[in-house]
Write a protein that holds these residues in place. Sequence first.
Motif, PDB file in Angstrom:
ATOM      1  N   VAL A 273       0.862  -1.185   0.000  1.00  0.00           N
ATOM      2  CA  VAL A 273       0.000   0.000   0.000  1.00  0.00           C
ATOM      3  C   VAL A 273       0.893   1.228   0.000  1.00  0.00           C
ATOM      4  O   VAL A 273       1.789   1.332   0.847  1.00  0.00           O
ATOM      5  N   ASP A 274       0.669   2.154  -0.940  1.00  0.00           N
ATOM      6  CA  ASP A 274       1.572   3.307  -0.948  1.00  0.00           C
ATOM      7  C   ASP A 274       1.124   4.387   0.028  1.00  0.00           C
ATOM      8  O   ASP A 274       0.011   4.367   0.548  1.00  0.00           O
ATOM      9  N   ASN A 275       2.048   5.321   0.257  1.00  0.00           N
ATOM     10  CA  ASN A 275       1.841   6.356   1.249  1.00  0.00           C
ATOM     11  C   ASN A 275       0.586   7.192   0.981  1.00  0.00           C
ATOM     12  O   ASN A 275      -0.167   7.528   1.893  1.00  0.00           O
ATOM     13  N   THR A 276       0.363   7.527  -0.299  1.00  0.00           N
ATOM     14  CA  THR A 276      -0.784   8.364  -0.649  1.00  0.00           C
ATOM     15  C   THR A 276      -2.080   7.692  -0.227  1.00  0.00           C
ATOM     16  O   THR A 276      -2.996   8.330   0.319  1.00  0.00           O
ATOM     17  N   LEU A 277      -2.147   6.390  -0.464  1.00  0.00           N
ATOM     18  CA  LEU A 277      -3.366   5.670  -0.112  1.00  0.00           C
ATOM     19  C   LEU A 277      -3.535   5.582   1.410  1.00  0.00           C
ATOM     20  O   LEU A 277      -4.655   5.668   1.930  1.00  0.00           O
ATOM     21  N   LEU A 278      -2.408   5.439   2.113  1.00  0.00           N
ATOM     22  CA  LEU A 278      -2.489   5.418   3.579  1.00  0.00           C
ATOM     23  C   LEU A 278      -3.060   6.744   4.096  1.00  0.00           C
ATOM     24  O   LEU A 278      -3.933   6.766   4.958  1.00  0.00           O
ATOM     25  N   LEU A 279      -2.574   7.833   3.506  1.00  0.00           N
ATOM     26  CA  LEU A 279      -3.070   9.149   3.935  1.00  0.00           C
ATOM     27  C   LEU A 279      -4.565   9.280   3.644  1.00  0.00           C
ATOM     28  O   LEU A 279      -5.332   9.820   4.439  1.00  0.00           O
ATOM     29  N   LYS A 280      -4.966   8.728   2.490  1.00  0.00           N
ATOM     30  CA  LYS A 280      -6.387   8.761   2.119  1.00  0.00           C
ATOM     31  C   LYS A 280      -7.230   7.965   3.118  1.00  0.00           C
ATOM     32  O   LYS A 280      -8.351   8.339   3.452  1.00  0.00           O
ATOM     33  N   ALA A 281      -6.656   6.847   3.593  1.00  0.00           N
ATOM     34  CA  ALA A 281      -7.378   6.019   4.559  1.00  0.00           C
ATOM     35  C   ALA A 281      -7.560   6.766   5.893  1.00  0.00           C
ATOM     36  O   ALA A 281      -8.617   6.684   6.520  1.00  0.00           O
ATOM     37  N   PHE A 282      -6.521   7.517   6.305  1.00  0.00           N
ATOM     38  CA  PHE A 282      -6.664   8.332   7.522  1.00  0.00           C
ATOM     39  C   PHE A 282      -7.779   9.369   7.336  1.00  0.00           C
ATOM     40  O   PHE A 282      -8.583   9.611   8.231  1.00  0.00           O
ATOM     41  N   GLU A 283      -7.798   9.975   6.156  1.00  0.00           N
ATOM     42  CA  GLU A 283      -8.823  10.989   5.884  1.00  0.00           C
ATOM     43  C   GLU A 283     -10.226  10.362   5.892  1.00  0.00           C
ATOM     44  O   GLU A 283     -11.176  10.940   6.395  1.00  0.00           O
ATOM     45  N   TYR A 284     -10.317   9.171   5.308  1.00  0.00           N
ATOM     46  CA  TYR A 284     -11.611   8.468   5.293  1.00  0.00           C
ATOM     47  C   TYR A 284     -12.104   8.273   6.731  1.00  0.00           C
ATOM     48  O   TYR A 284     -13.248   8.564   7.055  1.00  0.00           O
ATOM     49  N   TYR A 285     -11.186   7.805   7.592  1.00  0.00           N
ATOM     50  CA  TYR A 285     -11.561   7.564   8.994  1.00  0.00           C
ATOM     51  C   TYR A 285     -12.007   8.868   9.655  1.00  0.00           C
ATOM     52  O   TYR A 285     -13.034   8.925  10.324  1.00  0.00           O
TER      53      TYR A 285
END
Length: 357
Positions: free
Chosen positions: A341-353
Motif C-alpha cells: 500500500v503506498d503512502n498516498t493511499l495510507l493518507l487517504k485512509a486516515f482521511e476516510y476515517y
Amino acid sequence: MTSITSNTYAVHFNDTCYKELNAYLKTYRFSLIFIIVDVNTHEHCLPKFMSQLETDVSIEIIEIEAGEQHKTIDTCVGVWNALSDLGADRKSLVINLGGGVVTDLGGFVACTFKRGLNYINVPTSLLAMVDASVGGKTGVDLGSLKNQIGVIDSGEMVLVDTSFLETLPQNQLRSGLAEMLKHGLISDRTYWNKTKNLSQNTLNDLPQLIYESVLIKHAIVEKDPLEKNLRKHLNFGHTLGHAIESYFLSHPEKKELLHGEAIAIGMIMESFISAEILGFSKEDLNDISNVFKTVYGLESIETEDYQAIIELLKYDKKNEHGNINFVLLEAIGQPKIDCLVDNTLLLKAFEYYKNLN
Ligand SMILES: NC(=O)c1ccc[n+]([C@@H]2O[C@H](COP(=O)([O-])OP(=O)(O)OC[C@H]3O[C@@H](n4cnc5c(N)ncnc54)[C@H](O)[C@@H]3O)[C@@H](O)[C@H]2O)c1
Ligand SMILES: [Zn+2]
C-alpha cells in the motif's frame, strides 16, 4: 461444547474444562504449580479457579501488575526470579490466569524458564478467550513496540470458562469483541452478521459465539502455525491497528487505546484500502464502518499524527525485505495477504476515517 483438539494441545470449554484440568493434574505428577495472575484476576478470578482445582501439589501464586504497560521483559525478570526463589524446576507447571497480558507474558516466561516448563492458559478476558490464549503466540513488548520479543508454543491446554466474563469491565468486553468481528470478516460472513448484531447488554449469546470464534482461529492456526501464509489473515486490521496502538501508547496526551479499540480503527482503514485497490464492496465498507463506529465511537487522529503512525508501520512483524505487507479483503471471508500500500493511499485512509465523524 465439544473440546477443540490438535496434535499438541486442546481447548476445553465451560462444562468440561475443570474436569479435563483435574484429570491432567492427576496424570502428570508436577512438582509445583505456579499460577500467574494480575492484580484484577487475583481478586476476581483466582478464588473461583482455586475452588475448582483438585490436587495435592503445592500451589504458589505469582502476581504481576495489570495492563499492557507491564507486558515487558522487566516483568518477566520479576516472574523468573519468583519462580527461581520459589523452587520451580523442569517438572513445575505454570497456569496463566488472566487476560492477554498474563497469557502472553506467562506463556513466554514458562517457555523460557529452564528452557521450558509446561503451561496452561486460563483466559479471563474476552480478548484472551477468543484470541490471545489460543494459537501459541507468546511474548512481550519492547518499549512501545508491540510483541517484538517472543516464541510460538501452544502450551498444554486452554480452559475457557466464560463465567469469568461476569466481572470484566464493559470496555474490555468491547475490546475482545473486535477480534470476534475480525474473525467474521476474514472467514465467514454468517459469523460476521451474527456477531455484529450481538447486543452489548446481553451475555446470553456470547458463549456460543466465543466457541465459534475459537474454532475459526484454531482452524487457521492449525493449518499454518508458524504464520507462513494463512495465519497472516488474523492480522487483518492489525498493521495499522498496532501502529495506532503503539502511537497512542507512547503519547501520554492521547487517550490509552485498548488493543481491540485500536484494531477496530485498523479494520475500518484497511477495509477502505481494500475497497480502493481490491474492489472490496463499498456497501460492506459502509456496513463495517458503521458497525465499528457504533460500537467503538471514533478516536481523534489528527493530520499531524498520520506520518508518525506511518513511520511505526516499519516495525510490523509481517514486513519482509523492507516492504510493509498488509492483509486486505477482496470480500468478507476472502482475505488477501502480502498487499503493498503506498503512502498516498495510507493518507487517504486516515482521511476516510476522520471524515466518518
Ligand atoms: N498471543 C496472541 O495471539 C494475541 C492475540 C491477541 C492479543 N494478544 C495480546 O493480548 C493483550 C490484550 O489482552 P487483554 O485485552 O485481555 O488485556 P489484559 O490482559 O490487560 O486484560 C484487560 C484488563 O482486564 C482485566 N481482567 C481480565 N480478566 C478479568 C476478569 N475476568 N474480571 C475483571 N477484570 C479482568 C485485566 O486485569 C486488565 O486490567 C495484548 O497485549 C495483545 O498484544 C495476543
Ligand atoms: Zn489482535
